[in-house]
Design a protein around this motif. Structure first.
Motif, mmCIF file in Angstrom:
data_model
loop_
_atom_site.group_PDB
_atom_site.id
_atom_site.type_symbol
_atom_site.label_atom_id
_atom_site.label_comp_id
_atom_site.label_asym_id
_atom_site.label_seq_id
_atom_site.Cartn_x
_atom_site.Cartn_y
_atom_site.Cartn_z
ATOM 1 N N GLU A 84 0.860 -1.187 0.000
ATOM 2 C CA GLU A 84 0.000 0.000 0.000
ATOM 3 C C GLU A 84 0.898 1.239 0.000
ATOM 4 O O GLU A 84 1.757 1.367 0.870
ATOM 5 C CB GLU A 84 -0.880 -0.047 1.265
ATOM 6 C CG GLU A 84 -1.616 1.229 1.595
ATOM 7 C CD GLU A 84 -2.601 1.646 0.504
ATOM 8 O OE1 GLU A 84 -3.409 0.792 0.098
ATOM 9 O OE2 GLU A 84 -2.529 2.796 0.037
ATOM 10 N N LEU A 85 0.710 2.130 -0.974
ATOM 11 C CA LEU A 85 1.616 3.273 -1.090
ATOM 12 C C LEU A 85 0.904 4.619 -1.058
ATOM 13 O O LEU A 85 1.542 5.664 -1.042
ATOM 14 C CB LEU A 85 2.432 3.166 -2.394
ATOM 15 C CG LEU A 85 3.384 1.961 -2.494
ATOM 16 C CD1 LEU A 85 4.011 1.883 -3.882
ATOM 17 C CD2 LEU A 85 4.467 2.006 -1.426
ATOM 18 N N THR A 86 -0.424 4.633 -1.046
ATOM 19 C CA THR A 86 -1.129 5.917 -1.146
ATOM 20 C C THR A 86 -1.589 6.468 0.195
ATOM 21 O O THR A 86 -1.703 7.671 0.359
ATOM 22 C CB THR A 86 -2.359 5.828 -2.075
ATOM 23 O OG1 THR A 86 -3.170 4.728 -1.645
ATOM 24 C CG2 THR A 86 -1.947 5.610 -3.510
ATOM 25 N N SER A 87 -1.859 5.603 1.169
ATOM 26 C CA SER A 87 -2.287 6.108 2.476
ATOM 27 C C SER A 87 -1.801 5.147 3.545
ATOM 28 O O SER A 87 -1.409 4.015 3.248
ATOM 29 C CB SER A 87 -3.813 6.239 2.522
ATOM 30 O OG SER A 87 -4.408 5.006 2.236
ATOM 31 N N CYS A 88 -1.824 5.613 4.797
ATOM 32 C CA CYS A 88 -1.304 4.802 5.903
ATOM 33 C C CYS A 88 -1.995 3.437 5.926
ATOM 34 O O CYS A 88 -3.229 3.353 5.949
ATOM 35 C CB CYS A 88 -1.513 5.531 7.233
ATOM 36 S SG CYS A 88 -1.015 4.523 8.663
ATOM 37 N N ALA A 89 -1.183 2.373 5.894
ATOM 38 C CA ALA A 89 -1.732 1.009 5.835
ATOM 39 C C ALA A 89 -2.435 0.621 7.134
ATOM 40 O O ALA A 89 -3.137 -0.389 7.174
ATOM 41 C CB ALA A 89 -0.615 0.016 5.518
ATOM 42 N N ALA A 113 4.725 -5.666 8.105
ATOM 43 C CA ALA A 113 3.587 -6.318 8.771
ATOM 44 C C ALA A 113 2.278 -5.654 8.355
ATOM 45 O O ALA A 113 1.277 -6.325 8.085
ATOM 46 C CB ALA A 113 3.761 -6.269 10.280
ATOM 47 N N ALA A 114 2.272 -4.297 8.298
ATOM 48 C CA ALA A 114 1.068 -3.577 7.882
ATOM 49 C C ALA A 114 0.899 -3.657 6.359
ATOM 50 O O ALA A 114 -0.184 -3.444 5.833
ATOM 51 C CB ALA A 114 1.149 -2.121 8.324
ATOM 52 N N GLY A 115 1.968 -3.950 5.641
ATOM 53 C CA GLY A 115 1.900 -4.107 4.188
ATOM 54 C C GLY A 115 1.930 -2.801 3.428
ATOM 55 O O GLY A 115 1.377 -2.712 2.334
ATOM 56 N N GLY A 116 2.566 -1.756 4.000
ATOM 57 C CA GLY A 116 2.654 -0.524 3.230
ATOM 58 C C GLY A 116 3.227 0.626 4.011
ATOM 59 O O GLY A 116 3.788 0.448 5.095
ATOM 60 N N PHE A 145 10.072 6.576 -5.599
ATOM 61 C CA PHE A 145 10.618 5.544 -6.487
ATOM 62 C C PHE A 145 9.627 4.383 -6.641
ATOM 63 O O PHE A 145 9.347 3.922 -7.750
ATOM 64 C CB PHE A 145 11.959 5.000 -5.957
ATOM 65 C CG PHE A 145 12.462 3.818 -6.750
ATOM 66 C CD1 PHE A 145 13.171 4.010 -7.923
ATOM 67 C CD2 PHE A 145 12.185 2.520 -6.344
ATOM 68 C CE1 PHE A 145 13.600 2.922 -8.690
ATOM 69 C CE2 PHE A 145 12.605 1.419 -7.099
ATOM 70 C CZ PHE A 145 13.316 1.630 -8.277
ATOM 71 N N MET A 146 9.073 3.920 -5.531
ATOM 72 C CA MET A 146 8.154 2.773 -5.595
ATOM 73 C C MET A 146 6.883 3.110 -6.371
ATOM 74 O O MET A 146 6.417 2.315 -7.195
ATOM 75 C CB MET A 146 7.821 2.289 -4.182
ATOM 76 C CG MET A 146 9.005 1.618 -3.509
ATOM 77 S SD MET A 146 8.509 0.635 -2.073
ATOM 78 C CE MET A 146 8.293 1.909 -0.882
#
Ligand SMILES: [Zn+2]
Length: 241
Positions: free
Chosen positions: A156-161, A175-178, A198-199
């Motif tokens: 997940e890259l757009t908001s807090c996972a 662990a949270a995946g982002g 970059f990601m």
């Protein structure tokens, strides 16, 4: 012979000597994702399969499916052997790591066209000497991010996972995946804006246009992908480069 015939295109991920003259092939196929096959007698000098059953070869295959879990190769034609990839050390290493990542991450017998096409595109790029950046770490990491996306494990890259907030995303948690806000996840590590960007760009852009980034940012991005895959896909990948 009882059983069925399977016709499929596939890339050889791994080729293992077996018995006196056979090979076991780990394949990534268009028809059925990950499959294993045995090619009998291929190491004899007069084998009609020749040297085509080696890693990276993209093949059209006819396979016999009997009662065994291993399919049997009955006919092979070469679609691409990527000869220039084979003659370059860095390209060979990058190709081997890409095949290893596919082997570990895409273990199901389900077709996955995005993953298959991504692998073939990367092998073609590594084979194309006009693309010297193909074997660079930026491209290797972009491949890995896109492969994670194709396998359903994209971070997940757009908001807090953890909480969904879109601001102050300064950490990353496998662990949270982002990405996470530092306050939301005690187990996170610091992710720079450069690594985050970059990601995001690596996933959005074509593989041949992998974004640039400094060493520190690339190390953070690699750690982010690795920890996401360890926590969510239970897969440990070798270093990207
Ligand atoms: Zn949060």
């Amino acid at each position: 012979m009882a059983g069925k015939t399977l016709k499929t295109e596939a890339v050889v991920l791994r080729s293992i000597r077996y018995g006196e003259a056979d090979r076991i092939l780990h394949l990534y196929s268009t028809a059925r994702g990950r499959i294993n096959a045995i090619a009998k007698g291929v190491r004899r000098p007069k084998s009609r399969f020749g040297g085509r059953l080696e890693p990276f070869f993209r093949l059209d295959l006819l396979l016999h499916e009997g009662r065994s879990e291993l399919l049997t190769v009955t006919n092979v034609s070469t679609l691409d052997g990527y000869p220039r990839l084979r003659s370059s050390g860095p390209a060979l290493t990058a190709g081997a790591r890409a095949c290893d990542a596919v082997l570990r991450l895409l273990d199901s017998a389900e077709p996955n066209p995005p993953a298959y096409n991504l692998l073939c595109r990367y092998l073609s790029m590594l084979d194309d000497s006009a693309l010297p950046r193909a074997a660079a770490i930026e491209t290797a990491l972009s491949f890995r991010l896109k492969l994670a996306l194709a396998a359903g494990f994209s971070p997940e890259l757009t908001s807090c996972a953890r909480c969904g907030e879109a601001e102050h995303l300064t950490g990353f948690s496998g662990a949270a995946g982002g990405v996470v806000r530092a306050a939301c996840e005690a187990g996170s590590f610091e992710l720079s804006e450069e690594a985050h960007r970059f990601m995001v760009e690596a996933i959005a852009r074509p593989l041949a246009e992998a974004p640039e980034a400094g060493d520190g940012a690339l190390r953070q991005a690699e750690r982010a992908v690795s920890e996401t895959l360890e926590h969510h896909a239970h897969v440990h990948l070798r270093a990207a480069a």
